[in-house]
Design an enzyme around this catalytic site. Structure first.
Site, PDB file in Angstrom:
ATOM      1  N   LYS A   1     -13.109  -1.712   6.604  1.00 33.41           N
ATOM      2  CA  LYS A   1     -12.528  -2.680   7.543  1.00 33.41           C
ATOM      3  C   LYS A   1     -13.081  -2.407   8.946  1.00 33.41           C
ATOM      4  CE  LYS A   1      -8.804  -2.286   4.327  1.00 33.41           C
ATOM      5  NZ  LYS A   1      -8.944  -3.453   3.561  1.00 33.41           N
TER       6      LYS A   1
ATOM      7  N   ASP B   1      -1.929   6.493   6.284  1.00 31.75           N
ATOM      8  CA  ASP B   1      -2.982   5.642   5.733  1.00 31.75           C
ATOM      9  C   ASP B   1      -3.341   4.657   6.844  1.00 31.75           C
ATOM     10  OD1 ASP B   1      -4.502   3.740   4.472  1.00 31.75           O
ATOM     11  OD2 ASP B   1      -3.005   3.227   2.933  1.00 31.75           O
TER      12      ASP B   1
ATOM     13  N   TRP C   1       0.826  -1.224   0.000  1.00 34.61           N
ATOM     14  CA  TRP C   1       0.000   0.000   0.000  1.00 34.61           C
ATOM     15  C   TRP C   1       0.847   1.254   0.000  1.00 34.61           C
ATOM     16  CZ3 TRP C   1      -4.276  -0.667  -2.173  1.00 34.61           C
ATOM     17  CH2 TRP C   1      -4.994  -1.861  -2.015  1.00 34.61           C
TER      18      TRP C   1
HETATM   19  C1  LIG Z   1      -3.746  -0.050   4.030  1.00 31.10           C
HETATM   20  C2  LIG Z   1      -4.632   0.111   2.824  1.00 31.10           C
HETATM   21  N1  LIG Z   1      -4.546   1.245   2.095  1.00 31.10           N
HETATM   22  C3  LIG Z   1      -5.319   1.445   1.013  1.00 31.10           C
HETATM   23  C4  LIG Z   1      -6.221   0.503   0.591  1.00 31.10           C
HETATM   24  C5  LIG Z   1      -7.054   0.769  -0.624  1.00 31.10           C
HETATM   25  O1  LIG Z   1      -8.322   1.119  -0.234  1.00 31.10           O
HETATM   26  P1  LIG Z   1      -9.512   1.394  -1.252  1.00 31.10           P
HETATM   27  O2  LIG Z   1      -9.857   0.112  -1.892  1.00 31.10           O
HETATM   28  O3  LIG Z   1     -10.574   1.944  -0.346  1.00 31.10           O
HETATM   29  O4  LIG Z   1      -9.053   2.406  -2.247  1.00 31.10           O
HETATM   30  C6  LIG Z   1      -6.356  -0.685   1.328  1.00 31.10           C
HETATM   31  C7  LIG Z   1      -7.340  -1.699   0.899  1.00 31.10           C
HETATM   32  O5  LIG Z   1      -7.380  -2.813   1.337  1.00 31.10           O
HETATM   33  C8  LIG Z   1      -5.536  -0.874   2.454  1.00 31.10           C
HETATM   34  O6  LIG Z   1      -5.609  -2.012   3.180  1.00 31.10           O
END
Ligand SMILES: Cc1ncc(COP(=O)(O)O)c(C=O)c1O
Length: 363
Positions: free
Chosen positions: A197, A173, A103
């Protein structure tokens, strides 16, 4: 509730049962309005109360200081990978990223499109099985901001002590561990998290941002990409995901009833202890993540030193036993048990019992 299984999905993930029951009861006629929240104007009085109460609950739970805005946005956490640099980058002051997995990789890709980016520390050499130590991180005191991912959903690591960034804003994040433990919001310039989540169903992204940073964005940015726009309009610049915000309000009430974030932390620590103890008790199971960095939310489990055939069997048999979605992410392999706030301790105990039974049959 009929036919409920234990859902270990990394997201969208398990929701608290009382929240689902409340949503069911409210579905056709919300508080005597004669309609569902889904059918209601986002400018109506009942919806205004829903969004105002959701924000107030969040502010209480996280003790959010008055000089921070709470925004309900769309576009997922993924939009924040682009929106944060578009709003917060100061030309000539590179953005520092501490790279801890898939991520942060995504964040780096997006930052590179709109700003200068420096990797201030990285766990890549150890395949992201540990977080960089303070001595392995070089922060630029002139950086526009520092980006971290507080919990690495795919690799199963989680920051305990956040890096000290001095006067440089820390952007986190927190998609996969927000509301799982108390955090000092004042340490951060901006926190963002996709809802699916720990906050509610998919469809909104929570942004908590220091007001002074909201004003950094160039006004030439399209309005919908500026934090300022949502800040000025109480997240009602355009039509938000109204039903999701209603659900978020219910989840936040549920967390308050569970003893707030201190209660959540104790509950999450207890579940994670159960599972990691079971993994460490035998050579048949292992977790590749350094003990001090292990996530309380996403637990990576390898079976028999990464025996893929046996892991496949584990996932299939667990699924049949009502323990759902335990397959690890394809980039890591093995198993992953996501044990967010709404996963009851009984679900984790059921998984531990299954693990012991599986080992007795195949170990
Ligand atoms: C730590 C983290 N950041 C970003 C995301 C991406 O999120 P989204 O699908 O809401 O764009 C996720 C998705 O699982 C994640 O676990």
């Amino acid at each position: 509730m009929p036919n409920r299984i234990y859902n270990f999905s990394a997201g969208p993930a398990v929701l608290p049962e009382p929240v689902l029951e409340q949503a069911r009861d409210d579905l056709l006629d919300y508080h005597g309005s004669g309609m569902s929240v889904m059918e209601m104007s986002h400018r109506s009085k009942p919806f205004e109360a829903i969004i105002t109460n959701a924000e107030a609950s969040l502010r209480r739970l996280m003790a959010i200081p008055a000089d921070y805005d709470v925004l309900f946005l769309q576009g997922g956490a993924s939009l924040q990978f682009a929106m944060a640099p578009m709003n917060l980058y100061l030309a000539g002051n590179p953005i520092d990223v501490i790279h801890t997995g898939a991520w942060t990789e995504k964040a780096i890709e997006e930052i590179n499109k709109v700003a200068a980016c420096t990797i201030a520390g990285s766990g890549e050499a150890s395949h992201f099985t540990r977080l960089p130590r303070p001595a392995e991180i070089t922060l630029n005191p002139q950086a526009s901001y520092v980006h971290i991912c507080s919990n690495n959903t795919i690799f199963g690591s989680q920051w305990r002590e956040f890096p000290a960034t001095g006067n440089v804003p820390l952007v986190a994040d927190m998609s996969s561990d927000i509301l799982s433990r108390p955090v000092d919001v004042a340490r951060f310039g901006l926190i963002f998290a996709g809802a699916q989540k720990n906050i509610g169903p998919a469809g909104i992204t929570l942004v908590i941002v220091r007001q002074e940073l909201v004003e950094r964005a160039p006004k030439s940015l399209p309005a919908i990409l500026q934090y300022r726009t949502f800040s000025k309009n109480n997240s009602l610049y355009n039509t938000p995901s109204t039903f999701t915000i209603y659900m978020v309000g219910l989840v936040l009430n549920w967390i308050e009833q569970q003893g707030g974030l201190a209660g959540m932390e104790a509950h999450n620590q207890h579940k994670a202890n159960l599972l990691y103890r079971a993994i460490d008790a035998t050579d048949f199971y292992s977790c590749p993540v350094a003990k001090e960095d292990r996530s309380l939310m996403n637990v990576i489990i390898r079976v028999n030193n990464g025996d893929e055939a046996l892991e496949k069997k584990f996932v299939a048999e667990a699924e049949a036993a009502g323990l759902s979605t335990l397959k690890g992410h394809r980039s890591v392999g093995g198993l992953r048990a996501s044990i967010y706030n709404a996963m009851p301790a009984e679900g984790v105990q059921a998984l531990v019992n299954f693990m012991q039974d599986f080992e007795a049959r195949y170990g």
